[in-house]
Design an enzyme around this catalytic site. Sequence first.
Site, PDB file in Angstrom:
ATOM      1  N   GLY A  46       0.938  -1.634  -0.256  1.00  0.00           N
ATOM      2  CA  GLY A  46       0.170  -0.054   0.356  1.00  0.00           C
ATOM      3  C   GLY A  46       0.562   1.167  -0.070  1.00  0.00           C
ATOM      4  O   GLY A  46       1.875   1.126   0.372  1.00  0.00           O
ATOM      5  N   GLN A  51       2.314   9.778   0.949  1.00  0.00           N
ATOM      6  CA  GLN A  51       4.282   9.420   1.269  1.00  0.00           C
ATOM      7  C   GLN A  51       4.943  10.088  -0.213  1.00  0.00           C
ATOM      8  O   GLN A  51       6.649   9.705   0.147  1.00  0.00           O
ATOM      9  CB  GLN A  51       4.182   7.850   1.445  1.00  0.00           C
ATOM     10  CG  GLN A  51       3.368   7.418   2.462  1.00  0.00           C
ATOM     11  CD  GLN A  51       3.516   5.771   2.032  1.00  0.00           C
ATOM     12  OE1 GLN A  51       2.665   5.744   2.029  1.00  0.00           O
ATOM     13  NE2 GLN A  51       4.157   5.487   2.889  1.00  0.00           N
ATOM     14  N   CYS A  92       5.840  -0.061   6.974  1.00  0.00           N
ATOM     15  CA  CYS A  92       5.441   1.523   6.322  1.00  0.00           C
ATOM     16  C   CYS A  92       6.572   1.352   5.098  1.00  0.00           C
ATOM     17  O   CYS A  92       8.038   1.439   5.761  1.00  0.00           O
ATOM     18  CB  CYS A  92       4.999   2.530   7.398  1.00  0.00           C
ATOM     19  SG  CYS A  92       4.357   3.596   6.563  1.00  0.00           S
ATOM     20  N   LEU A  93       6.199   1.843   4.182  1.00  0.00           N
ATOM     21  CA  LEU A  93       7.198   1.817   3.235  1.00  0.00           C
ATOM     22  C   LEU A  93       8.231   3.503   3.744  1.00  0.00           C
ATOM     23  O   LEU A  93       9.436   2.988   3.816  1.00  0.00           O
ATOM     24  CB  LEU A  93       6.502   2.366   1.848  1.00  0.00           C
ATOM     25  CG  LEU A  93       6.977   1.023   1.209  1.00  0.00           C
ATOM     26  CD1 LEU A  93       6.203   1.202  -0.240  1.00  0.00           C
ATOM     27  CD2 LEU A  93       7.708  -0.081   1.220  1.00  0.00           C
ATOM     28  N   HIS A 134      -4.474   1.786   7.927  1.00  0.00           N
ATOM     29  CA  HIS A 134      -3.175   2.146   7.769  1.00  0.00           C
ATOM     30  C   HIS A 134      -3.218   3.029   6.112  1.00  0.00           C
ATOM     31  O   HIS A 134      -2.419   4.640   7.052  1.00  0.00           O
ATOM     32  CB  HIS A 134      -2.378   1.099   7.240  1.00  0.00           C
ATOM     33  CG  HIS A 134      -0.320   1.140   7.526  1.00  0.00           C
ATOM     34  ND1 HIS A 134       0.073   1.073   8.201  1.00  0.00           N
ATOM     35  CD2 HIS A 134       0.391   1.923   6.343  1.00  0.00           C
ATOM     36  CE1 HIS A 134       1.522   1.256   7.508  1.00  0.00           C
ATOM     37  NE2 HIS A 134       1.001   2.031   6.806  1.00  0.00           N
ATOM     38  N   GLU A 135      -3.488   3.480   5.199  1.00  0.00           N
ATOM     39  CA  GLU A 135      -3.293   3.736   4.290  1.00  0.00           C
ATOM     40  C   GLU A 135      -3.888   5.337   4.811  1.00  0.00           C
ATOM     41  O   GLU A 135      -3.988   7.035   4.184  1.00  0.00           O
ATOM     42  CB  GLU A 135      -3.579   3.219   2.642  1.00  0.00           C
ATOM     43  CG  GLU A 135      -2.754   2.438   2.706  1.00  0.00           C
ATOM     44  CD  GLU A 135      -0.948   2.789   3.299  1.00  0.00           C
ATOM     45  OE1 GLU A 135      -0.819   3.593   2.580  1.00  0.00           O
ATOM     46  OE2 GLU A 135      -0.359   1.175   3.112  1.00  0.00           O
ATOM     47  N   HIS A 138      -2.382   7.630   6.645  1.00  0.00           N
ATOM     48  CA  HIS A 138      -1.334   8.342   5.922  1.00  0.00           C
ATOM     49  C   HIS A 138      -2.233  10.002   5.679  1.00  0.00           C
ATOM     50  O   HIS A 138      -1.300  10.987   5.566  1.00  0.00           O
ATOM     51  CB  HIS A 138      -0.813   7.446   4.942  1.00  0.00           C
ATOM     52  CG  HIS A 138       0.072   6.962   4.916  1.00  0.00           C
ATOM     53  ND1 HIS A 138       1.587   7.488   6.387  1.00  0.00           N
ATOM     54  CD2 HIS A 138       1.116   5.765   5.270  1.00  0.00           C
ATOM     55  CE1 HIS A 138       2.548   6.132   6.120  1.00  0.00           C
ATOM     56  NE2 HIS A 138       1.516   5.274   5.904  1.00  0.00           N
TER      57      HIS A 138
HETATM   58  C1  QAP Z   1       1.884  -0.997   5.345  1.00  0.00           C
HETATM   59  O1  QAP Z   1       3.207  -1.381   4.413  1.00  0.00           O
HETATM   60  C2  QAP Z   1       1.113  -2.311   5.786  1.00  0.00           C
HETATM   61  O2  QAP Z   1      10.001  -2.012   6.011  1.00  0.00           O
HETATM   62  C3  QAP Z   1       1.797  -1.030   4.114  1.00  0.00           C
HETATM   63  O3  QAP Z   1      11.438  -2.688   4.964  1.00  0.00           O
HETATM   64  C4  QAP Z   1       1.826  -2.890   6.071  1.00  0.00           C
HETATM   65  O4  QAP Z   1       3.558  -1.860   2.109  1.00  0.00           O
HETATM   66  C5  QAP Z   1      -0.151  -2.400   6.084  1.00  0.00           C
HETATM   67  C6  QAP Z   1       7.406  -2.578   3.184  1.00  0.00           C
HETATM   68  C7  QAP Z   1       1.837  -4.410   6.685  1.00  0.00           C
HETATM   69  C8  QAP Z   1      -0.576  -4.033   6.818  1.00  0.00           C
HETATM   70  C9  QAP Z   1      -0.016  -4.211   6.681  1.00  0.00           C
HETATM   71  C10 QAP Z   1       7.976  -1.891   4.771  1.00  0.00           C
HETATM   72  C11 QAP Z   1       8.451  -2.748   2.169  1.00  0.00           C
HETATM   73  C12 QAP Z   1       6.655  -2.254   3.062  1.00  0.00           C
HETATM   74  C13 QAP Z   1       9.217  -1.997   5.171  1.00  0.00           C
HETATM   75  C14 QAP Z   1       3.726  -1.639   3.074  1.00  0.00           C
HETATM   76  C15 QAP Z   1      10.397  -2.706   3.701  1.00  0.00           C
HETATM   77  C16 QAP Z   1      10.074  -2.793   2.398  1.00  0.00           C
HETATM   78  C17 QAP Z   1       5.491  -2.196   3.821  1.00  0.00           C
HETATM   79 CO    CO Z   2       2.187   3.567   5.360  1.00  0.00          CO
END
Ligand code: QAP
Ligand code: CO
Length: 173
Positions: A46, A51, A92-93, A134-135, A138
């Site tokens: 997401g 972001q 989270c990215l 979560h999004e 943001h």
């Molecule tokens: C939100 O998060 C989310 O630390 C989206 O090194 C996350 O896409 C919702 C990511 C988990 C539900 C469950 C994070 C990629 C991606 C990092 C993401 C990383 C590489 C996070």
């Molecule tokens: Co995020």
Amino acid sequence: MSLLTILEFPDPRLRKKAALVQTVDDALRETLDNMIETMYEAEGIGLAATQVDVHKRMLVIDVSEERNNPQIFINPEITVLDPEPLGHEEGCLSVPGFYELVSRPCKVKINALDRDGEAFEQEAEGILAVCIQHEVDHLDGKLFVDYISTLKRQRIKSKLEKEHRQHKTAASA
Ligand code: QAP
Ligand code: CO
């Protein structure tokens, strides 16, 4: 298409509140396509416009295994259908390398506009429900680290600030 730069915590621009989208036009669709490409490249599920320093209420999600089902939500509104807390490990990215357990309502309904500006409604449970909440956070300047202890958040902040300093130094060396 082009890749966008993802802001990282504790960048103050992640705290801005996004404005409602007034018109869904080609320029907006191009930004959304760039967001989808950026999300795939970063291996995320997401990405919210905030972001990538675009302060408009829109986000992209793909929770499919095959990474071939990008979903777009413009002006999303969440209604809780079941407040029963669902605990999920979130990342989270914008907070790379850190994951923490967060509890959120387990079932929600989303009202939003699609890429043609048409209104739609979708129910979400499980990982999709977590990701949408979560999004949308943001877009309101909120991050998953706001739900964990101050101590944990401070530690994450210090570690990322240190990484950012080192990257800057490396770039100018
Ligand atoms: C939100 O998060 C989310 O630390 C989206 O090194 C996350 O896409 C919702 C990511 C988990 C539900 C469950 C994070 C990629 C991606 C990092 C993401 C990383 C590489 C996070
Ligand atoms: Co995020």
